[in-house]
Write a protein that holds these residues in place. Structure first.
Motif, short mmCIF file in Angstrom:
data_model
loop_
_atom_site.label_atom_id
_atom_site.label_comp_id
_atom_site.label_asym_id
_atom_site.label_seq_id
_atom_site.Cartn_x
_atom_site.Cartn_y
_atom_site.Cartn_z
N ALA A 166 -10.66 -54.42 -42.41
CA ALA A 166 -10.38 -53.44 -41.22
C ALA A 166 -8.88 -53.24 -41.09
O ALA A 166 -7.99 -53.87 -41.25
CB ALA A 166 -10.65 -54.48 -40.15
N CYS A 203 -21.69 -45.55 -41.31
CA CYS A 203 -22.05 -45.58 -39.92
C CYS A 203 -23.32 -44.59 -39.77
O CYS A 203 -24.57 -44.80 -38.89
CB CYS A 203 -21.22 -44.93 -38.75
N HIS A 225 -25.05 -41.13 -35.98
CA HIS A 225 -24.57 -42.56 -36.45
C HIS A 225 -25.53 -43.51 -35.71
O HIS A 225 -26.12 -43.27 -34.82
CB HIS A 225 -23.35 -42.93 -35.79
N SER A 227 -26.66 -46.83 -33.99
CA SER A 227 -26.29 -47.48 -32.92
C SER A 227 -26.71 -48.90 -33.15
O SER A 227 -27.79 -49.31 -33.11
CB SER A 227 -26.78 -46.96 -31.61
N LYS A 240 -21.14 -45.45 -30.95
CA LYS A 240 -20.17 -46.73 -31.00
C LYS A 240 -20.29 -47.69 -32.24
O LYS A 240 -20.09 -48.76 -32.15
CB LYS A 240 -20.34 -47.53 -29.75
N CYS A 241 -20.46 -47.20 -33.49
CA CYS A 241 -20.40 -47.77 -34.74
C CYS A 241 -19.30 -48.27 -35.07
O CYS A 241 -17.98 -47.66 -34.97
CB CYS A 241 -21.11 -46.84 -35.94
N THR A 242 -19.24 -49.89 -35.33
CA THR A 242 -17.78 -50.41 -35.43
C THR A 242 -17.71 -50.69 -37.12
O THR A 242 -16.55 -51.16 -37.46
CB THR A 242 -17.70 -51.76 -34.61
N LEU A 244 -18.48 -53.48 -38.81
CA LEU A 244 -18.54 -54.59 -38.90
C LEU A 244 -19.41 -55.50 -39.94
O LEU A 244 -20.83 -55.16 -39.66
CB LEU A 244 -18.34 -55.52 -37.45
#
Length: 248
Positions: A166, A203, A225, A227, A240-242, A244
Protein backbone atom coordinates in the motif's frame (compact mmCIF):
# COMPACT_ATOMS: atom_id res chain seq x y z
CA UNK A 1 -12.67 19.02 -31.35
CA UNK A 2 -11.75 15.41 -30.58
CA UNK A 3 -8.41 15.89 -32.34
CA UNK A 4 -7.69 18.95 -30.21
CA UNK A 5 -8.55 17.02 -27.03
CA UNK A 6 -6.24 14.15 -28.02
CA UNK A 7 -3.42 16.67 -28.50
CA UNK A 8 -4.18 18.11 -25.06
CA UNK A 9 -4.08 14.64 -23.50
CA UNK A 10 -0.79 13.92 -25.22
CA UNK A 11 0.61 17.15 -23.79
CA UNK A 12 -0.51 16.22 -20.28
CA UNK A 13 1.04 12.78 -20.70
CA UNK A 14 4.31 14.29 -21.88
CA UNK A 15 4.28 16.72 -18.95
CA UNK A 16 4.64 13.80 -16.54
CA UNK A 17 8.00 12.72 -18.00
CA UNK A 18 10.54 11.83 -15.33
CA UNK A 19 14.28 12.19 -15.81
CA UNK A 20 15.75 9.64 -13.41
CA UNK A 21 18.92 10.66 -11.62
CA UNK A 22 21.97 8.60 -12.52
CA UNK A 23 23.51 8.91 -9.03
CA UNK A 24 21.53 6.39 -6.93
CA UNK A 25 24.14 5.34 -4.39
CA UNK A 26 22.00 6.17 -1.36
CA UNK A 27 18.80 4.59 -2.68
CA UNK A 28 18.01 1.16 -1.30
CA UNK A 29 17.97 -1.00 -4.42
CA UNK A 30 16.19 -4.20 -5.37
CA UNK A 31 17.79 -6.97 -7.37
CA UNK A 32 16.03 -5.63 -10.45
CA UNK A 33 15.66 -6.10 -14.19
CA UNK A 34 16.29 -2.41 -14.98
CA UNK A 35 17.43 0.86 -13.45
CA UNK A 36 14.01 2.49 -12.96
CA UNK A 37 13.30 4.01 -9.54
CA UNK A 38 11.23 1.87 -7.21
CA UNK A 39 11.36 4.24 -4.24
CA UNK A 40 11.22 8.02 -4.03
CA UNK A 41 14.75 9.44 -3.82
CA UNK A 42 15.88 12.15 -1.43
CA UNK A 43 17.09 15.57 -2.70
CA UNK A 44 20.71 14.94 -1.73
CA UNK A 45 20.96 12.20 -4.35
CA UNK A 46 18.91 14.11 -6.91
CA UNK A 47 20.86 17.40 -7.08
CA UNK A 48 19.46 18.43 -10.45
CA UNK A 49 16.03 18.76 -8.80
CA UNK A 50 14.39 16.67 -11.49
CA UNK A 51 10.92 15.30 -10.82
CA UNK A 52 10.75 11.57 -10.13
CA UNK A 53 7.63 9.47 -10.67
CA UNK A 54 7.20 5.85 -9.58
CA UNK A 55 4.53 3.34 -10.55
CA UNK A 56 1.48 2.65 -8.38
CA UNK A 57 1.52 -0.76 -6.74
CA UNK A 58 -1.65 -2.09 -8.38
CA UNK A 59 -3.60 0.58 -10.34
CA UNK A 60 -2.45 1.18 -13.93
CA UNK A 61 -4.14 4.60 -14.05
CA UNK A 62 -2.20 5.97 -11.05
CA UNK A 63 1.39 6.83 -10.14
CA UNK A 64 3.32 8.63 -7.39
CA UNK A 65 4.97 12.02 -7.76
CA UNK A 66 8.01 12.17 -5.47
CA UNK A 67 8.95 15.04 -3.17
CA UNK A 68 11.48 14.88 -0.32
CA UNK A 69 11.57 11.11 -0.42
CA UNK A 70 7.79 10.69 -0.27
CA UNK A 71 5.28 9.96 -3.02
CA UNK A 72 1.96 11.70 -3.60
CA UNK A 73 -0.63 9.69 -5.50
CA UNK A 74 -1.56 11.11 -8.92
CA UNK A 75 -4.19 10.12 -11.48
CA UNK A 76 -3.53 9.89 -15.21
CA UNK A 77 -5.72 12.02 -17.54
CA UNK A 78 -8.87 10.74 -19.22
CA UNK A 79 -8.41 9.30 -22.70
CA UNK A 80 -11.54 10.84 -24.22
CA UNK A 81 -13.43 13.93 -23.13
CA UNK A 82 -16.83 12.25 -23.54
CA UNK A 83 -15.83 9.10 -21.61
CA UNK A 84 -15.36 9.80 -17.88
CA UNK A 85 -14.19 6.27 -17.06
CA UNK A 86 -11.27 5.34 -19.35
CA UNK A 87 -7.86 6.80 -18.45
CA UNK A 88 -4.32 6.65 -19.71
CA UNK A 89 -1.98 4.16 -18.01
CA UNK A 90 1.32 4.98 -16.35
CA UNK A 91 4.31 3.81 -18.37
CA UNK A 92 7.05 3.12 -15.81
CA UNK A 93 9.73 2.87 -18.49
CA UNK A 94 8.94 6.12 -20.33
CA UNK A 95 7.81 7.78 -17.07
CA UNK A 96 4.62 9.18 -18.62
CA UNK A 97 0.90 8.54 -18.69
CA UNK A 98 0.62 6.64 -21.95
CA UNK A 99 -1.91 4.82 -24.12
CA UNK A 100 -2.90 1.57 -22.34
CA UNK A 101 -1.57 -0.56 -25.21
CA UNK A 102 1.84 1.09 -24.89
CA UNK A 103 2.15 1.42 -21.11
CA UNK A 104 3.17 -2.15 -20.30
CA UNK A 105 0.88 -2.45 -17.27
CA UNK A 106 -1.92 -4.78 -18.35
CA UNK A 107 -0.07 -6.16 -21.38
CA UNK A 108 3.60 -7.05 -21.77
CA UNK A 109 5.35 -4.33 -23.79
CA UNK A 110 6.13 -5.01 -27.44
CA UNK A 111 9.23 -4.27 -29.49
CA UNK A 112 10.62 -0.75 -29.55
CA UNK A 113 11.33 1.31 -32.68
CA UNK A 114 14.58 -0.59 -33.13
CA UNK A 115 12.76 -3.90 -33.18
CA UNK A 116 14.04 -4.94 -29.75
CA UNK A 117 12.16 -5.91 -26.62
CA UNK A 118 12.70 -3.78 -23.49
CA UNK A 119 14.39 -5.19 -20.35
CA UNK A 120 12.44 -7.78 -18.37
CA UNK A 121 9.55 -6.37 -16.37
CA UNK A 122 6.71 -7.81 -14.31
CA UNK A 123 2.99 -7.05 -14.58
CA UNK A 124 -0.01 -8.24 -12.59
CA UNK A 125 -1.78 -11.15 -14.25
CA UNK A 126 -4.96 -9.56 -15.71
CA UNK A 127 -6.80 -12.87 -15.24
CA UNK A 128 -5.67 -13.36 -11.63
CA UNK A 129 -8.17 -13.94 -8.84
CA UNK A 130 -5.80 -12.67 -6.15
CA UNK A 131 -2.94 -10.21 -5.61
CA UNK A 132 -0.21 -12.88 -5.72
CA UNK A 133 -0.28 -13.83 -9.39
CA UNK A 134 1.85 -11.94 -11.91
CA UNK A 135 3.51 -12.31 -15.30
CA UNK A 136 7.19 -11.94 -16.16
CA UNK A 137 7.63 -10.13 -19.48
CA UNK A 138 10.91 -11.55 -20.75
CA UNK A 139 13.44 -9.60 -22.80
CA UNK A 140 13.02 -12.06 -25.68
CA UNK A 141 9.27 -11.46 -25.86
CA UNK A 142 8.32 -14.63 -24.00
CA UNK A 143 5.95 -14.54 -21.00
CA UNK A 144 6.06 -16.62 -17.83
CA UNK A 145 3.38 -16.84 -15.14
CA UNK A 146 4.48 -16.77 -11.51
CA UNK A 147 2.94 -16.58 -8.05
CA UNK A 148 4.14 -14.85 -4.89
CA UNK A 149 4.46 -16.87 -1.70
CA UNK A 150 1.83 -16.96 1.03
CA UNK A 151 1.29 -13.61 2.75
CA UNK A 152 2.86 -11.65 -0.13
CA UNK A 153 1.38 -9.57 -2.95
CA UNK A 154 2.86 -8.50 -6.26
CA UNK A 155 3.78 -4.81 -6.43
CA UNK A 156 4.29 -3.05 -9.75
CA UNK A 157 6.10 -0.26 -7.89
CA UNK A 158 8.70 -2.61 -6.42
CA UNK A 159 8.70 -5.18 -9.25
CA UNK A 160 8.72 -7.73 -6.45
CA UNK A 161 6.57 -9.68 -4.01
CA UNK A 162 6.07 -7.71 -0.78
CA UNK A 163 4.20 -8.00 2.49
CA UNK A 164 2.76 -4.47 2.46
CA UNK A 165 2.48 -2.76 -0.92
CA UNK A 166 0.00 0.00 0.00
CA UNK A 167 1.22 3.48 -0.88
CA UNK A 168 4.06 2.13 -3.01
CA UNK A 169 5.73 0.61 0.05
CA UNK A 170 8.35 -1.99 -0.80
CA UNK A 171 9.12 -3.08 2.77
CA UNK A 172 10.89 -6.42 2.93
CA UNK A 173 11.12 -7.09 -0.77
CA UNK A 174 11.40 -10.67 -1.88
CA UNK A 175 13.44 -11.24 -5.07
CA UNK A 176 11.99 -13.54 -7.68
CA UNK A 177 10.12 -16.25 -5.71
CA UNK A 178 9.81 -18.45 -8.76
CA UNK A 179 6.68 -20.02 -10.11
CA UNK A 180 4.64 -21.99 -7.60
CA UNK A 181 1.50 -24.08 -7.78
CA UNK A 182 0.05 -22.53 -4.64
CA UNK A 183 -2.69 -19.94 -5.09
CA UNK A 184 -4.77 -17.78 -2.82
CA UNK A 185 -8.11 -18.73 -4.32
CA UNK A 186 -10.97 -18.22 -1.80
CA UNK A 187 -12.01 -21.28 0.20
CA UNK A 188 -14.62 -23.35 -1.72
CA UNK A 189 -16.22 -24.30 1.61
CA UNK A 190 -17.21 -20.65 2.03
CA UNK A 191 -18.69 -20.42 -1.45
CA UNK A 192 -22.47 -20.08 -1.74
CA UNK A 193 -24.01 -19.59 -5.17
CA UNK A 194 -24.49 -15.88 -5.86
CA UNK A 195 -21.95 -14.69 -3.28
CA UNK A 196 -19.52 -12.02 -4.47
CA UNK A 197 -16.07 -11.00 -3.26
CA UNK A 198 -13.88 -8.02 -4.27
CA UNK A 199 -10.81 -8.68 -6.40
CA UNK A 200 -7.44 -8.22 -4.68
CA UNK A 201 -5.80 -6.10 -7.37
CA UNK A 202 -8.41 -4.56 -9.67
CA UNK A 203 -11.42 -2.48 -8.64
CA UNK A 204 -13.09 -3.29 -11.97
CA UNK A 205 -13.20 -7.04 -11.22
CA UNK A 206 -14.85 -9.28 -8.65
CA UNK A 207 -15.35 -13.00 -7.87
CA UNK A 208 -18.76 -14.68 -7.96
CA UNK A 209 -19.62 -18.10 -6.56
CA UNK A 210 -21.24 -20.71 -8.82
CA UNK A 211 -22.61 -24.15 -7.95
CA UNK A 212 -21.63 -23.64 -4.28
CA UNK A 213 -18.00 -24.50 -5.10
CA UNK A 214 -16.35 -22.36 -7.79
CA UNK A 215 -15.26 -18.72 -7.56
CA UNK A 216 -15.37 -17.27 -11.10
CA UNK A 217 -13.71 -14.02 -12.15
CA UNK A 218 -16.14 -11.34 -13.36
CA UNK A 219 -15.76 -7.81 -14.81
CA UNK A 220 -17.75 -4.64 -14.18
CA UNK A 221 -18.94 -2.93 -17.38
CA UNK A 222 -18.40 0.64 -18.53
CA UNK A 223 -15.49 1.48 -16.25
CA UNK A 224 -17.48 0.87 -13.08
CA UNK A 225 -15.92 -0.45 -9.84
CA UNK A 226 -17.08 -3.28 -7.61
CA UNK A 227 -18.39 -2.03 -4.29
CA UNK A 228 -17.31 -4.23 -1.34
CA UNK A 229 -20.27 -2.82 0.62
CA UNK A 230 -23.18 -3.25 -1.80
CA UNK A 231 -21.52 -6.15 -3.71
CA UNK A 232 -22.54 -4.50 -6.99
CA UNK A 233 -20.81 -2.56 -9.75
CA UNK A 234 -21.15 1.19 -9.25
CA UNK A 235 -19.53 4.41 -10.51
CA UNK A 236 -16.00 4.66 -9.01
CA UNK A 237 -16.87 7.55 -6.69
CA UNK A 238 -19.76 5.53 -5.22
CA UNK A 239 -18.07 2.11 -5.10
CA UNK A 240 -15.24 3.30 -2.81
CA UNK A 241 -12.98 0.40 -3.76
CA UNK A 242 -9.92 0.27 -1.47
CA UNK A 243 -8.02 -2.70 -2.96
CA UNK A 244 -7.29 -4.23 0.43
CA UNK A 245 -6.11 -7.82 -0.10
CA UNK A 246 -7.84 -10.69 1.67
CA UNK A 247 -5.91 -12.66 4.27
CA UNK A 248 -4.59 -15.98 2.99
Amino acid sequence: MKGIYVIAVAFLASWSVCTANEDQQSVQQIESQDDIFRQCPYPDINPRNTTTHIAHESDCTKFYKCLLGRGTEQLCPLIWKNDPTKRLHFNRTAQVCDWPWNAGCELCPGKDQNGEYPPESWIADPKATNCRQYIKCKQNGQQEKATCGNGLCFSRTCQACVEDRAGGNCGDRIPDPGTTTTTATPNPDECKTGDRLPHDCDCGKYLQCYDNKDWILQWCDGGQHFSPTTKNCLPPDEAKCTLLPRKN
